[in-house]
Design an enzyme around this catalytic site. Structure first.
Site, PDB file in Angstrom:
ATOM      1  N   HIS A 453     -10.824 -28.295  -0.196  1.00 32.85           N
ATOM      2  CA  HIS A 453     -12.251 -28.453   0.105  1.00 32.85           C
ATOM      3  C   HIS A 453     -12.820 -27.140   0.601  1.00 32.85           C
ATOM      4  O   HIS A 453     -13.960 -26.786   0.321  1.00 32.85           O
ATOM      5  CB  HIS A 453     -12.455 -29.536   1.158  1.00 32.85           C
ATOM      6  CG  HIS A 453     -12.136 -30.900   0.639  1.00 32.85           C
ATOM      7  ND1 HIS A 453     -12.783 -31.450  -0.426  1.00 32.85           N
ATOM      8  CD2 HIS A 453     -11.226 -31.809   1.029  1.00 32.85           C
ATOM      9  CE1 HIS A 453     -12.286 -32.635  -0.679  1.00 32.85           C
ATOM     10  NE2 HIS A 453     -11.338 -32.886   0.194  1.00 32.85           N
ATOM     11  N   ARG A 560     -41.336 -32.648   0.458  1.00 34.11           N
ATOM     12  CA  ARG A 560     -41.145 -34.001   1.017  1.00 34.11           C
ATOM     13  C   ARG A 560     -41.580 -33.944   2.478  1.00 34.11           C
ATOM     14  O   ARG A 560     -40.758 -33.681   3.362  1.00 34.11           O
ATOM     15  CB  ARG A 560     -39.676 -34.423   0.891  1.00 34.11           C
ATOM     16  CG  ARG A 560     -39.246 -34.689  -0.553  1.00 34.11           C
ATOM     17  CD  ARG A 560     -37.793 -35.088  -0.601  1.00 34.11           C
ATOM     18  NE  ARG A 560     -37.427 -35.750  -1.834  1.00 34.11           N
ATOM     19  CZ  ARG A 560     -36.582 -35.250  -2.746  1.00 34.11           C
ATOM     20  NH1 ARG A 560     -36.025 -34.086  -2.553  1.00 34.11           N
ATOM     21  NH2 ARG A 560     -36.292 -35.939  -3.839  1.00 34.11           N
ATOM     22  N   ARG A 596     -46.481 -33.546  -0.844  1.00 29.06           N
ATOM     23  CA  ARG A 596     -46.475 -34.989  -1.058  1.00 29.06           C
ATOM     24  C   ARG A 596     -46.716 -35.677   0.272  1.00 29.06           C
ATOM     25  O   ARG A 596     -46.091 -35.304   1.273  1.00 29.06           O
ATOM     26  CB  ARG A 596     -45.126 -35.403  -1.639  1.00 29.06           C
ATOM     27  CG  ARG A 596     -45.077 -36.853  -2.013  1.00 29.06           C
ATOM     28  CD  ARG A 596     -43.775 -37.203  -2.673  1.00 29.06           C
ATOM     29  NE  ARG A 596     -42.707 -37.343  -1.693  1.00 29.06           N
ATOM     30  CZ  ARG A 596     -41.472 -37.695  -2.035  1.00 29.06           C
ATOM     31  NH1 ARG A 596     -41.153 -37.886  -3.295  1.00 29.06           N
ATOM     32  NH2 ARG A 596     -40.548 -37.828  -1.111  1.00 29.06           N
ATOM     33  N   ASN A 718     -35.631 -40.715  -9.516  1.00 32.74           N
ATOM     34  CA  ASN A 718     -34.690 -41.422  -8.625  1.00 32.74           C
ATOM     35  C   ASN A 718     -35.203 -42.841  -8.389  1.00 32.74           C
ATOM     36  O   ASN A 718     -34.471 -43.822  -8.497  1.00 32.74           O
ATOM     37  CB  ASN A 718     -34.564 -40.714  -7.272  1.00 32.74           C
ATOM     38  CG  ASN A 718     -34.202 -39.253  -7.420  1.00 32.74           C
ATOM     39  OD1 ASN A 718     -33.671 -38.863  -8.439  1.00 32.74           O
ATOM     40  ND2 ASN A 718     -34.517 -38.442  -6.420  1.00 32.74           N
ATOM     41  N   CYS A 766     -39.455 -34.770 -11.366  1.00 29.96           N
ATOM     42  CA  CYS A 766     -38.981 -34.182 -10.116  1.00 29.96           C
ATOM     43  C   CYS A 766     -37.803 -34.931  -9.487  1.00 29.96           C
ATOM     44  O   CYS A 766     -37.405 -34.634  -8.377  1.00 29.96           O
ATOM     45  CB  CYS A 766     -40.120 -34.083  -9.101  1.00 29.96           C
ATOM     46  SG  CYS A 766     -40.706 -35.680  -8.557  1.00 29.96           S
TER      47      CYS A 766
HETATM   48  C1  PEP Z   1     -37.801 -39.560  -6.823  1.00 31.00           C
HETATM   49  O1  PEP Z   1     -37.911 -40.737  -6.475  1.00 31.00           O
HETATM   50  O2  PEP Z   1     -37.289 -39.216  -7.917  1.00 31.00           O
HETATM   51  C2  PEP Z   1     -38.281 -38.484  -5.931  1.00 31.00           C
HETATM   52  C3  PEP Z   1     -38.275 -37.222  -6.309  1.00 31.00           C
HETATM   53  O3  PEP Z   1     -38.673 -38.848  -4.677  1.00 31.00           O
HETATM   54  P1  PEP Z   1     -37.636 -39.137  -3.461  1.00 31.00           P
HETATM   55  O4  PEP Z   1     -36.263 -38.818  -3.978  1.00 31.00           O
HETATM   56  O5  PEP Z   1     -38.079 -38.317  -2.329  1.00 31.00           O
HETATM   57  O6  PEP Z   1     -37.846 -40.609  -3.253  1.00 31.00           O
HETATM   58 MG    MG Z   2     -39.186 -41.201  -4.785  1.00 35.51          MG
END
Ligand code: PEP
Ligand code: MG
Length: 844
Positions: A453, A560, A596, A718, A766
């Site tokens: 590691h 963020r 954001r 995500n 993103c």
């Molecule tokens: C996502 O949801 O892909 C995103 C970029 O926002 P977060 O990961 O901050 O929820």
């Molecule tokens: Mg998100």
């Protein structure tokens, strides 16, 4: 009144049950919950110290009844009892009743003023009515826990092939333990080749020492109400390599003897991380602490001391996990999560407890014995990689001994110190994570190897490193001038002038190549057929902005902002937010900054906002939904963003938008913020570019209507993936669902990109997928022209875009939408990526 303590793995479960119990009782009763672990209690698990604290908070002369869910909750409650002073312990009863039925029955009796014994009896019989009703088989203990009730039930079984390059070692085993903990099932893991009995899926050490090697069959057995679900989830997790990407380790050439003509004092070791360096040697002392021989205090006290040291160490490991994740990626950070699990593993705790209570050892001796026993189990494994983990465990033991003594780690040189070559018998992963590449020119160790590691971390930090050097390294006088070539594994003690000049030249060339690669990453990403793409960074605060620019970010695609709200006692003021935005913009030299608005809820929590507990936080009052209910928070953010935009290119982005009403609500709040600033005579920018995240299927499907109202959109894959596939993100049991290359998700992305293109607006991506080079041709082919990702991935993404023929990728990507599974898309995408021109041989 008798106090009631609810112990559960789940904070939400305990809180809802406490509310339920409060509602059925005729008077207000003293109830406390001890549930969940981690800094916010959001992770599943139980903690003996928290249980002891909960007992104390509701204790009275009438006594306290403790109810637990299952498994480790029971052990933790027993431990908690041992943590209490003798007199307090006498008034506490641990009740074997099932949690829900027991809590309701107990609450009713407590409210009418019954004493502890009566409450205990009533709770213990609470399952009887249900058992009668369902005609439970004779002999079924009405108050037995899951394991006892199911004692005769046969196990269901499934097998999977282990695909992890280093077998089932600590990190994947940690994922397995976490996944298994989510199911109401007794789960065993076995290695059929070994002939050893299967082990509990709750013990990280037991699993990691099963000796399962790559390509071998792993057997999962489960019984209990959710056995089938658990087996399916574990099989998917195994197929997804327990969340581990294949790790690129350099091939270690066998150590060669110093070449003829090589100057005296040349040592040969194992190359771990490439690069040239020369400088004075600084030794990292490895004083191996021995447990103290002091006579033990009362067992209760020794045990409390030990638990407190474990608690503090877990908190430090949590911090290290976050730091390493931020520096070199979450996959590497998860090692520290594995260490946390080791510290709460029965393989360590049970022998330690026995040593204190039965053999009258002090806390240090008990702990050292528990750790030594586990390390021995790793040492006996056949696989050399797995055997190396014994050293990690022993290092953890040393850290705990230091914690018990209140002594800290040896400080490592940082920032303005004189640059050195750091030499040590061995470097632990925790120490590696603290290295500052500006002053640690190189790392030299006697032990360790290229797959440890530590090696992975040192390579990720770009520090030259050689392992496997002879012991004589450690006998050099401190400050000796030395030089190294990490790529060849060569080390020179007091190099003569010509050799030093050669090393300096090698270093200059190595640094020049690194700088050239960095300069290339600052160039725009233009595909082979001349299409310009934009590559920006996702960041969490001021500290990341400079790094993002150095990696070639053309702007910040997502700030963020929720991270500005964490680790504090109250929300940042409008001015503090303005200051943070200006600080970030100051590093961007005119590049755009997309701020954001607050996205809390789901997995991100802000304790001082005191958000109500929700059964499904990801489907709850999250992101924009919260901001629309908390105008105070929202107004101060909007005002800060408008003010920051007066001086820099700042844009606004709304997260988690699902409906047009939400977007309209947010836009009218923005109007309100602007009107307020105008009224107050405060400079700001108006109008400001406004965008929204596309993270829900609803937003993607109604994209045309949304695009009428905003200037740009950014697809958060995500969340879009978790909501499209109905699979909670970060849930290890659902790791197999986490791939945004699923055709359902890609179809939504294509629709969003096409709608934006029709209107001449930008659609960026993103989510994490924007940092996956294999996915880049797919997304570009579907019409995505802008990407925002973690800064360290930017050079590779730009390089991939430069190798792409964007027009040719369009038809190919369209065709992928006909695939049935994410796996099929990924296989074809990987093939396409490998075949891009300038790959293997052509690119750096
Ligand atoms: C996502 O949801 O892909 C995103 C970029 O926002 P977060 O990961 O901050 O929820
Ligand atoms: Mg998100």
């Amino acid at each position: 009144m008798v106090g009631l303590v609810l112990v559960s793995h789940s904070r939400e479960l305990a809180a809802s049950l406490a509310r339920f119990a409060g509602e059925v009782s005729t008077a207000r009763i003293p109830v406390a919950c001890a549930a969940g672990v981690g800094s916010t209690g959001a992770e599943l698990g139980t903690d003996a110290l928290a249980i002891a604290e909960a007992i104390r908070s509701v204790s009275s002369p009438e006594g306290v009844l403790v109810l637990m869910d299952l498994g480790s909750a029971v052990l933790a409650a027993e431990t908690a009892l041992e943590l209490l002073p003798e007199d307090a312990r006498a008034g506490v009863r641990l009740c074997p009743a099932p949690l829900v039925e027991g809590a309701i029955a107990a609450a009713v009796r407590i409210a009418v003023g019954d004493g502890l014994e009566a409450v205990y009896r009533e709770a213990s019989q609470a399952l009887a009515p249900k058992a009668d009703h369902l005609a439970a088989p004779a002999g079924g203990q009405p108050h037995a826990g899951l394991e006892a009730a199911d004692a005769g039930e046969p196990y269901q079984e499934t097998t999977a092939t282990l695909r992890n390059a280093h077998g089932l070692h600590l990190r994947p085993a940690a994922r397995l333990v976490r996944a298994a903990a989510r199911f109401q099932a007794e789960i065993l893991v076995g290695n059929p080749r070994s002939g050893k009995p299967p082990v509990s899926a709750a013990s990280l050490n037991a699993i990691a020492t099963l000796g399962l090697a790559p390509g071998e069959q792993i057997v999962f057995r489960a019984r209990g109400p959710e056995a089938r679900e658990a087996l399916d989830a574990l099989q998917r997790l195994a197929a997804a390599r327990f969340g581990e990407e294949p790790e690129a380790a350099p091939a270690a050439p066998p150590p060669a003897a110093p070449q003829a003509g090589e100057p005296q004092g040349t040592l040969q070791g194992i190359p771990v991380s490439e690069g040239f360096a020369a400088g004075p040697v600084l030794f990292l002392a490895r004083t191996t602490l021995q447990p103290s021989e002091r006579p033990p205090g009362a067992p209760d006290e020794e045990w409390a001391v030990l638990l407190e040291a474990l608690r503090r160490e877990r908190a430090v490991l949590d911090q290290e996990r976050q730091e390493v994740s931020a520096r070199v990626g979450t996959q590497r950070g998860s090692l520290f999560e594995a260490f946390q699990l080791i510290l709460q593993d029965s393989a360590v705790l049970d022998p330690a407890k026995e040593a204190i209570f039965k053999r009258r050892r002090n806390a240090e001796q008990a702990l050292a014995g528990g750790i030594r026993g586990v390390a021995e189990r790793y040492r006996e494994l056949a696989d050399p990689y797995a055997r190396q983990r014994a050293e990690d465990i022993l290092d953890l033991g040393q850290r705990l001994l230091r914690r018990l003594r209140g002594s800290g780690e040896q400080a490592l040189p940082a920032e303005k110190a004189q640059p050195v070559l750091l030499a040590a018998e061995e470097l632990s992963p925790a120490a590696a994570a603290r290295l500052d590449a500006r002053v640690i020119l190189g790392v030299l160790t006697v032990r360790g190897g290229p797959t440890s590691h530590t090696a992975v971390l040192v390579r990720a930090l770009g520090i030259p490193c050689i392992a496997g050097l002879p012991d004589s390294l450690l006998r050099l006088p401190a400050g000796t001038l030395a030089a190294m070539d990490g790529g060849a594994g060569r080390f020179w003690v007091e190099p003569d002038r010509p050799n030093l000049v050669r090393i300096e030249a090698g270093r200059a060339e190595w640094l020049r190549r690194k700088a050239a690669a960095a300069a290339v990453c600052l160039q725009p990403a233009i595909s082979r057929d001349g299409r310009r793409f934009f590559v920006e960074a996702n960041i969490a605060g001021v500290a990341d902005a400079q790094h993002a620019v150095a990696q070639g970010a053309e702007g910040i695609g997502v700030l963020r902002t929720e991270f500005l709200f964490l680790n504090r006692a109250r929300p940042p003021s409008e001015n503090e937010q303005l200051e943070a935005l200006q600080g970030i913009a100051g590093h961007l030299q005119g590049r755009p900054l997309t701020a954001r608005t607050l996205d809390v809820g789901g997995d991100k929590e802000v304790p001082y906002l005191a958000l109500p507990t929700e059964a499904n936080p990801y489907l709850g009052v999250r992101g924009i939904r919260l901001c629309l209910r908390r105008e105070d928070l929202f107004q101060s953010q909007l005002r800060a963003v408008l003010r920051a935009a007066a001086l820099s290119d700042v844009r606004l982005l709304f997260p988690m938008v699902t409906t047009l009403e939400e977007l309209d609500g947010a836009l009218s709040q923005l109007d309100r913020a602007q009107a307020g600033l105008t009224r107050d005579g405060i400079p700001h920018r108006w109008p400001i570019p406004v965008g929204m995240m596309v993270e829900t299927p609803s937003a993607a499907l109604l994209i045309d209507a949304f695009l009428e109202r905003v200037d740009f959109v950014s697809v958060g894959t995500n969340d879009l993936t978790q909501y499209s596939l109905a699979a909670e993100r970060g849930n290890p049991a659902l790791a197999g669902y986490e791939d945004a290359l699923h055709p359902a998700v890609l179809t939504l992305i294509r629709q969003v990109a096409a709608a934006a293109a029709r209107r001449g607006k930008t659609a960026a991506v993103c989510g994490e997928i924007a940092g996956d080079p294999v996915a880049i041709p797919v997304l570009a082919g579907l019409g995505v022209s802008s990407f925002s990702l973690n800064a360290s991935g930017i050079p590779r993404v730009k390089e991939t875009l430069r190798r792409l023929d964007a027009a040719a990728a369009v038809g190919w990507a369209e065709d992928l939408l006909r695939c049935g599974t994410a796996g099929e898309v990924r296989r074809r995408a990987a093939g396409y990526y490998e075949a891009l021109p300038g790959g293997e041989a052509g690119s750096a």
